[in-house]
Write an enzyme that holds these catalytic residues in place. Structure first.
Site, mmCIF file in Angstrom:
data_model
loop_
_atom_site.group_PDB
_atom_site.id
_atom_site.type_symbol
_atom_site.label_atom_id
_atom_site.label_comp_id
_atom_site.label_asym_id
_atom_site.label_seq_id
_atom_site.Cartn_x
_atom_site.Cartn_y
_atom_site.Cartn_z
ATOM 1 N N ARG A 1 -36.695 24.139 -0.141
ATOM 2 C CA ARG A 1 -38.307 24.571 -0.625
ATOM 3 C C ARG A 1 -37.848 24.416 -1.743
ATOM 4 O O ARG A 1 -39.085 24.793 -2.486
ATOM 5 C CB ARG A 1 -39.181 25.376 -0.320
ATOM 6 C CG ARG A 1 -39.664 25.451 1.353
ATOM 7 C CD ARG A 1 -40.042 24.395 1.100
ATOM 8 N NE ARG A 1 -41.363 24.176 3.012
ATOM 9 C CZ ARG A 1 -39.987 23.615 3.840
ATOM 10 N NH1 ARG A 1 -39.712 23.411 3.848
ATOM 11 N NH2 ARG A 1 -40.885 23.630 5.167
ATOM 12 N N GLU B 1 -44.863 29.180 -1.798
ATOM 13 C CA GLU B 1 -44.568 28.118 -1.772
ATOM 14 C C GLU B 1 -45.357 26.976 -2.211
ATOM 15 O O GLU B 1 -45.076 25.887 -3.580
ATOM 16 C CB GLU B 1 -44.523 27.559 -0.446
ATOM 17 C CG GLU B 1 -43.897 25.891 -0.072
ATOM 18 C CD GLU B 1 -43.810 25.430 1.022
ATOM 19 O OE1 GLU B 1 -43.485 25.701 1.811
ATOM 20 O OE2 GLU B 1 -44.770 24.550 1.466
ATOM 21 N N SER C 1 -48.432 26.146 4.445
ATOM 22 C CA SER C 1 -47.493 27.909 4.387
ATOM 23 C C SER C 1 -47.997 28.248 3.235
ATOM 24 O O SER C 1 -46.743 27.479 2.485
ATOM 25 C CB SER C 1 -46.077 27.201 4.785
ATOM 26 O OG SER C 1 -45.813 27.158 6.287
HETATM 27 P P1 FAD Z 1 -49.548 17.467 -4.491
HETATM 28 O O1 FAD Z 1 -49.824 18.823 -3.793
HETATM 29 O O2 FAD Z 1 -49.400 16.201 -5.495
HETATM 30 O O3 FAD Z 1 -47.789 18.569 -6.217
HETATM 31 C C1 FAD Z 1 -46.852 19.195 -5.791
HETATM 32 C C2 FAD Z 1 -46.019 19.245 -6.625
HETATM 33 O O4 FAD Z 1 -45.600 18.062 -6.749
HETATM 34 C C3 FAD Z 1 -46.970 19.616 -8.075
HETATM 35 O O5 FAD Z 1 -46.204 21.033 -8.877
HETATM 36 C C4 FAD Z 1 -46.246 18.273 -8.835
HETATM 37 O O6 FAD Z 1 -47.193 18.481 -9.778
HETATM 38 C C5 FAD Z 1 -45.265 17.867 -8.482
HETATM 39 N N1 FAD Z 1 -46.183 16.609 -7.677
HETATM 40 C C6 FAD Z 1 -46.420 15.539 -7.536
HETATM 41 N N2 FAD Z 1 -45.867 14.475 -7.378
HETATM 42 C C7 FAD Z 1 -44.737 14.231 -8.381
HETATM 43 C C8 FAD Z 1 -44.538 13.477 -9.020
HETATM 44 N N3 FAD Z 1 -44.374 12.012 -8.364
HETATM 45 N N4 FAD Z 1 -43.530 12.963 -10.011
HETATM 46 C C9 FAD Z 1 -43.049 14.511 -10.228
HETATM 47 N N5 FAD Z 1 -43.908 15.903 -9.674
HETATM 48 C C10 FAD Z 1 -45.029 15.805 -9.053
HETATM 49 N N6 FAD Z 1 -44.646 21.073 3.316
HETATM 50 C C11 FAD Z 1 -42.856 20.795 3.493
HETATM 51 O O7 FAD Z 1 -41.782 20.729 3.188
HETATM 52 N N7 FAD Z 1 -43.504 21.049 5.597
HETATM 53 C C12 FAD Z 1 -44.274 20.915 6.060
HETATM 54 O O8 FAD Z 1 -44.412 21.099 7.198
HETATM 55 C C13 FAD Z 1 -45.422 21.293 5.471
HETATM 56 N N8 FAD Z 1 -46.682 21.308 6.186
HETATM 57 C C14 FAD Z 1 -47.853 21.146 5.823
HETATM 58 C C15 FAD Z 1 -49.339 21.074 6.908
HETATM 59 C C16 FAD Z 1 -49.988 21.411 5.480
HETATM 60 C C17 FAD Z 1 -51.379 21.402 6.915
HETATM 61 C C18 FAD Z 1 -50.353 20.859 4.533
HETATM 62 C C19 FAD Z 1 -51.865 21.047 3.368
HETATM 63 C C20 FAD Z 1 -49.687 21.006 3.563
HETATM 64 C C21 FAD Z 1 -48.011 21.261 4.729
HETATM 65 N N9 FAD Z 1 -46.940 21.196 3.650
HETATM 66 C C22 FAD Z 1 -45.534 20.941 3.582
HETATM 67 C C23 FAD Z 1 -46.771 20.901 1.900
HETATM 68 C C24 FAD Z 1 -47.378 19.654 1.600
HETATM 69 O O9 FAD Z 1 -47.769 19.081 2.192
HETATM 70 C C25 FAD Z 1 -45.639 18.827 0.826
HETATM 71 O O10 FAD Z 1 -45.350 19.954 -0.567
HETATM 72 C C26 FAD Z 1 -46.016 17.888 -0.164
HETATM 73 O O11 FAD Z 1 -44.932 16.892 0.031
HETATM 74 C C27 FAD Z 1 -46.971 17.350 -1.289
HETATM 75 O O12 FAD Z 1 -46.885 16.387 -1.337
HETATM 76 P P2 FAD Z 1 -48.462 16.239 -1.998
HETATM 77 O O13 FAD Z 1 -48.030 14.572 -3.582
HETATM 78 O O14 FAD Z 1 -49.697 16.321 -2.036
HETATM 79 O O15 FAD Z 1 -47.828 16.972 -3.598
HETATM 80 N N1 EPU Z 2 -44.950 33.455 14.001
HETATM 81 C C1 EPU Z 2 -45.980 34.298 14.248
HETATM 82 N N2 EPU Z 2 -46.995 34.558 13.695
HETATM 83 C C2 EPU Z 2 -47.543 33.551 12.802
HETATM 84 C C3 EPU Z 2 -46.384 32.516 12.522
HETATM 85 C C4 EPU Z 2 -45.668 32.297 13.300
HETATM 86 O O1 EPU Z 2 -45.295 35.036 14.543
HETATM 87 O O2 EPU Z 2 -48.920 33.227 12.614
HETATM 88 C C5 EPU Z 2 -43.366 33.345 14.694
HETATM 89 C C6 EPU Z 2 -43.815 31.916 15.979
HETATM 90 O O3 EPU Z 2 -43.779 32.469 16.908
HETATM 91 C C7 EPU Z 2 -42.269 31.431 14.974
HETATM 92 C C8 EPU Z 2 -41.838 31.517 13.851
HETATM 93 O O4 EPU Z 2 -43.023 32.886 13.781
HETATM 94 O O5 EPU Z 2 -41.409 32.527 16.216
HETATM 95 C C9 EPU Z 2 -41.580 30.775 12.505
HETATM 96 O O6 EPU Z 2 -43.249 29.847 13.534
HETATM 97 P P1 EPU Z 2 -43.309 28.532 13.266
HETATM 98 O O7 EPU Z 2 -42.224 27.644 13.788
HETATM 99 O O8 EPU Z 2 -45.154 28.643 13.429
HETATM 100 O O9 EPU Z 2 -42.883 28.148 11.719
HETATM 101 P P2 EPU Z 2 -43.236 28.726 10.105
HETATM 102 O O10 EPU Z 2 -41.438 29.429 9.938
HETATM 103 O O11 EPU Z 2 -44.139 29.353 10.581
HETATM 104 C C10 EPU Z 2 -41.605 26.713 8.966
HETATM 105 C C11 EPU Z 2 -42.576 26.061 7.492
HETATM 106 C C12 EPU Z 2 -43.808 24.915 7.775
HETATM 107 C C13 EPU Z 2 -42.994 23.775 8.995
HETATM 108 C C14 EPU Z 2 -42.314 24.771 10.222
HETATM 109 C C15 EPU Z 2 -41.517 23.766 10.891
HETATM 110 C C16 EPU Z 2 -42.176 27.580 5.723
HETATM 111 C C17 EPU Z 2 -42.350 28.178 4.687
HETATM 112 N N3 EPU Z 2 -42.877 26.468 6.848
HETATM 113 O O12 EPU Z 2 -43.062 27.305 9.592
HETATM 114 O O13 EPU Z 2 -43.657 24.290 6.693
HETATM 115 O O14 EPU Z 2 -43.863 23.094 9.333
HETATM 116 O O15 EPU Z 2 -41.539 25.332 10.350
HETATM 117 O O16 EPU Z 2 -40.165 22.975 10.873
HETATM 118 O O17 EPU Z 2 -40.568 26.806 6.150
HETATM 119 C C18 EPU Z 2 -45.042 24.024 5.072
HETATM 120 O O18 EPU Z 2 -43.669 24.681 4.541
HETATM 121 O O19 EPU Z 2 -46.023 24.246 4.544
HETATM 122 C C19 EPU Z 2 -44.661 24.359 6.490
HETATM 123 C C20 EPU Z 2 -46.006 24.118 7.445
#
Ligand code: FAD
Ligand code: EPU
Length: 335
Positions: free
Chosen positions: A161, A331, A235
């Site tokens: 991240r 994050e 997250s």
């Molecule tokens: P924004 O929120 O618009 O921007 C994020 C940051 O990047 C800001 O600081 C912004 O200034 C900068 N930025 C954006 N675009 C540019 C650009 N073109 N040039 C320079 N700077 C820029 N993230 C994960 O890694 N893994 C996950 O599994 C994951 N799951 C998610 C699930 C949900 C339901 C949600 C809501 C979010 C999740 N995220 C996850 C977080 C998020 O989706 C990612 O970080 C995504 O890449 C953000 O993209 P965005 O375009 O919305 O960025």
């Molecule tokens: N867990 C709990 N309680 C909860 C949530 C999770 O006990 O309420 C435990 C689960 O049982 C599991 C472990 O935590 O054993 C991991 O949970 P999960 O697989 O849901 O993944 P996470 O660690 O919570 C991370 C990323 C996600 C990504 C998933 C899958 C981070 C900060 N988050 O979540 O990314 O989608 O793994 O790879 O690394 C994001 O960055 O926004 C994001 C959603």
């Protein structure tokens, strides 16, 4: 350019704040116009899908909304294809486009909200893959110097991240496009978490990349709130990486604590588990709270202020530190 507009619809937390100036960037030819605006020298924020930001107040500067579109194949050989996507392409649509073409490598990153341009910012990751694994290069506009620079994987300093754009180069670049190096010989990665289990329940025996994507979409939909229904940014905290020593002490106290070795001396512990054990999962305070299915996700049920969510996150951080001796860091980007 527009002035004093609400950006509630442009952030997935659904926080109702205003931007002093708002510029919608749809073509590269607009960069010259953007560079000539006096506001560009004030506070600026490049916004993609707004799915990893938390606005805590009105933004008294310029929001540059990246809406650059376009996907092109820049090179290919028998095994590999290099695909360049403009920063304003929707990430999940881009993943589906690659799957349809049988280009392998980002199917495990299905359904992550946001735009392509933000994907290198925090080196997005899920289900055993991070974009650093398939990243070739990116082009970015140096806002001060008014020139396009190219960054390879090493330049980006990717970590969990993390990237150089969140640190030394913060707010200096507008990412314009990202080129990914994908495989034409699909080789699925199903070892993470419950992917295999879900594929089995779906009755899939020899999964291809489309099936893996479908399984991951199903897992994500079963625990993560859909921002179209409940405001959130995924997250809220990163999973903490602690010393082997501290992890061993905690495991002897909590034998069921999930933990993942990340190096010889370090262990990653899921923050969601820590927050749940500390009693926060599903807690609701008026119109915001901690999601009932995933304790790592803070939510806005509608009308919450960004600062209220920040204050809640501080309380959770303090409590987790007191109970487990572990500091969890956000994050999400606070604006
Ligand atoms: P924004 O929120 O618009 O921007 C994020 C940051 O990047 C800001 O600081 C912004 O200034 C900068 N930025 C954006 N675009 C540019 C650009 N073109 N040039 C320079 N700077 C820029 N993230 C994960 O890694 N893994 C996950 O599994 C994951 N799951 C998610 C699930 C949900 C339901 C949600 C809501 C979010 C999740 N995220 C996850 C977080 C998020 O989706 C990612 O970080 C995504 O890449 C953000 O993209 P965005 O375009 O919305 O960025
Ligand atoms: N867990 C709990 N309680 C909860 C949530 C999770 O006990 O309420 C435990 C689960 O049982 C599991 C472990 O935590 O054993 C991991 O949970 P999960 O697989 O849901 O993944 P996470 O660690 O919570 C991370 C990323 C996600 C990504 C998933 C899958 C981070 C900060 N988050 O979540 O990314 O989608 O793994 O790879 O690394 C994001 O960055 O926004 C994001 C959603």
């Amino acid at each position: 350019m527009q002035e004093n507009i609400s950006i509630q619809a442009f952030n997935t937390f659904g926080i109702d704040v205003k931007a002093r100036y708002y510029f919608s960037l749809k073509t590269l030819t607009q960069l010259e116009e953007l560079a000539s605006l006096p506001a560009i020298h004030s506070s600026r924020l490049v916004l993609g899908g707004g799915s990893n930001v938390l606005f805590t107040r009105d933004f008294n500067g310029i929001v540059i909304h990246n809406q650059l579109r376009g996907i092109e194949v820049v090179e290919e050989d028998d095994d590999t294809i290099w695909v360049k996507a403009a920063a304003g392409e929707n990430w999940h649509s881009f993943v589906l486009h690659c799957i349809e073409n049988n280009w392998c490598g980002i199917e495990n990153l299905s359904l992550i909200p946001g735009k392509v341009g933000a994907s290198p910012m925090q080196n997005i990751g899920a289900y055993g893959v991070e974009i650093k694994d398939v990243f070739h290069e990116l082009e970015a506009w140096n806002i001060q110097k008014e020139q396009v620079d190219t960054f390879d994987r090493e330049d980006c300093q990717f970590g969990y991240r993390e990237s150089v754009f969140k640190h030394d180069l913060k707010n200096q670049y507008l990412i314009l496009s990202v080129t990914f190096r994908l495989s034409k010989r699909p080789n699925v990665n199903v070892s993470y978490g419950t992917i295999e289990e879900v594929l089995n329940t779906m009755g899939v025996e020899n999964p291809g990349i489309k099936e893996v994507s479908n399984a991951i979409i199903a897992i994500r939909q079963s625990k993560l709130p859909d921002p179209a229904e409940i405001g959130n940014a995924g997250s809220f905290f990163k999973n903490p990486v602690v010393s082997d020593n501290l992890a061993s002490q905690l495991i002897s106290r909590y034998p069921h604590m999930p933990n993942y070795k990340v190096s010889e001396s370090e262990v990653k512990i899921p923050a969601g588990w820590l927050i749940e054990q500390a009693g926060w999962k599903g807690k609701r305070f008026n119109n915001y709270g901690v999601h009932e299915k995933q304790a790592l996700v803070l939510v806005n049920y509608g009308g919450a202020k960004g600062q209220e969510i920040v204050d809640l996150s501080h309380e959770i951080q303090r409590d987790v530190q007191e109970k487990f001796g572990i500091i969890i860091n956000p994050e999400v980007n606070f604006i």
